[in-house]
Design a protein around this motif. Structure first.
Motif, PDB file in Angstrom:
ATOM      1  N   TRP A 205       0.868  -1.177   0.000  1.00 12.94           N
ATOM      2  CA  TRP A 205       0.000   0.000   0.000  1.00 12.94           C
ATOM      3  C   TRP A 205       0.904   1.226   0.000  1.00 12.94           C
ATOM      4  O   TRP A 205       1.918   1.268   0.689  1.00 12.94           O
ATOM      5  N   GLY A 207       1.667   5.217   0.625  1.00 15.60           N
ATOM      6  CA  GLY A 207       1.258   6.400   1.367  1.00 15.60           C
ATOM      7  C   GLY A 207       1.336   7.631   0.495  1.00 15.60           C
ATOM      8  O   GLY A 207       2.429   8.059   0.111  1.00 15.60           O
ATOM      9  N   TYR A 219      -3.364   5.524   2.622  1.00 19.03           N
ATOM     10  CA  TYR A 219      -2.645   4.410   2.006  1.00 19.03           C
ATOM     11  C   TYR A 219      -3.575   3.729   1.012  1.00 19.03           C
ATOM     12  O   TYR A 219      -4.713   3.374   1.354  1.00 19.03           O
ATOM     13  N   THR A 280       6.280  -0.729   7.651  1.00 19.03           N
ATOM     14  CA  THR A 280       6.053   0.522   6.930  1.00 19.03           C
ATOM     15  C   THR A 280       7.387   1.239   6.773  1.00 19.03           C
ATOM     16  O   THR A 280       8.131   1.395   7.743  1.00 19.03           O
TER      17      THR A 280
END
Length: 289
Positions: A205, A207, A219, A280
């Motif tokens: 995903w 950002g 996201y 992340t």
């Protein structure tokens, strides 16, 4: 005094007593064996989950290092100076420092990349490489994700010719000839090579900047990114698979599912254990001030 009066009469063990002793012994031995087998199965499963965790950490470290460098370039000028130049991070289409596909790449090592029809995500990272951001080759040159020496690029800045290198690394999941799923890396024009075994799938995903510059507004999947220049971080998920079939039929009868990258309950197709891991990564050159 007779001999029989001096030596006491001896009695043997009856057949019933022997059978009772054997039954008791078998029960004890059986209990020990069941406990031993159970401990062995549990030990193999714990070892498998530990190995999956370690492999996921290694994969995140490798991919994360490149993602943090996404879009990196050395300084191109100085205060009050006018001699600057721009780098082209990706030769071909698309021309982005970060690019991804929810369904993999059709030809990961091609100069121009496009989305394929797979079930696992793929991503491309580009940045200016040097002997600090990459491991230098035997000849002292910057390298790609597989250690291949990069080709120098040049640009004229006034009367000076500036030499620089650009790394373009593509990460994706594929299976080798032994049908083992692995995390691969490749750069344009080179052959793919596996990095980590038993990576069953990958999902990413991205950002995207919101109202505030350099801060994530949301996201989204690759298919929902409208401007790759506004991507400032990546949330990555890897589904790891055990290297051996460590689950028993009893395990599958009790729990025959796992949670995939979307948090959805997914049926186990075999006796291999699976677990999803997340991380992340923020791009260093796009971090919030």
């Amino acid at each position: 005094m007779s001999y029989s009066e001096v030596v006491p009469r001896q009695r043997g063990v009856s057949l019933i007593e022997v059978m009772v002793s054997l039954v008791i012994g078998l029960v004890v031995v059986g209990a020990v064996l069941v406990n031993y087998v159970g401990v062995g199965v549990s030990g193999r499963q714990q070892s498998a989950y530990a190995q999956m965790t370690e492999d996921a950490q290694i994969a995140f470290a490798v991919v994360g290092r490149d993602l943090m460098n996404s879009g990196y370039a050395q300084p191109t000028g100085w205060a009050g100076g006018t001699s600057t130049f721009a780098r082209t991070f990706v030769s071909g289409t698309p021309d982005f420092a970060i690019f991804g596909c929810d369904t993999g790449f059709s030809a990961p090592n091609a100069s121009s990349i496009s989305c394929g029809t797979g079930t696992s995500a793929a991503l491309s990272v580009a940045y200016e490489a040097d002997t600090v951001t990459t491991a230098p080759s035997s000849g002292g040159l910057p390298t790609d994700c597989l250690g291949n020496a990069l080709t120098a690029q040049t640009v004229a800045v006034g009367a000076t010719t500036v030499t620089f290198y650009v790394a373009k690394n593509r990460y994706f999941v594929d299976k080798n000839t032994s049908t083992i799923p692995e995390l691969y890396c490749v750069s344009p024009g080179n052959s793919k090579q596996p990095l980590i075994e038993n990576v069953e799938s990958m999902k990413a995903w991205y950002g995207v900047e919101g109202a505030t510059a350099r801060q994530v507004g949301s996201y989204v999947g690759a298919g929902s990114v409208t401007d790759w220049g506004k991507v400032v971080s990546v949330r990555l998920c890897l589904v790891m698979r055990s290297s051996e079939a460590v689950l028993t039929q009893e395990d599958l009868d009790v729990k025959s599912t796992y949670l995939n990258c979307d948090g959805a309950v997914t049926a186990l197709p075999d006796k291999y254990a699976r677990r999803a891991f997340y991380t992340t990564i923020a791009f260093r050159n796009r971090m919030s001030f």
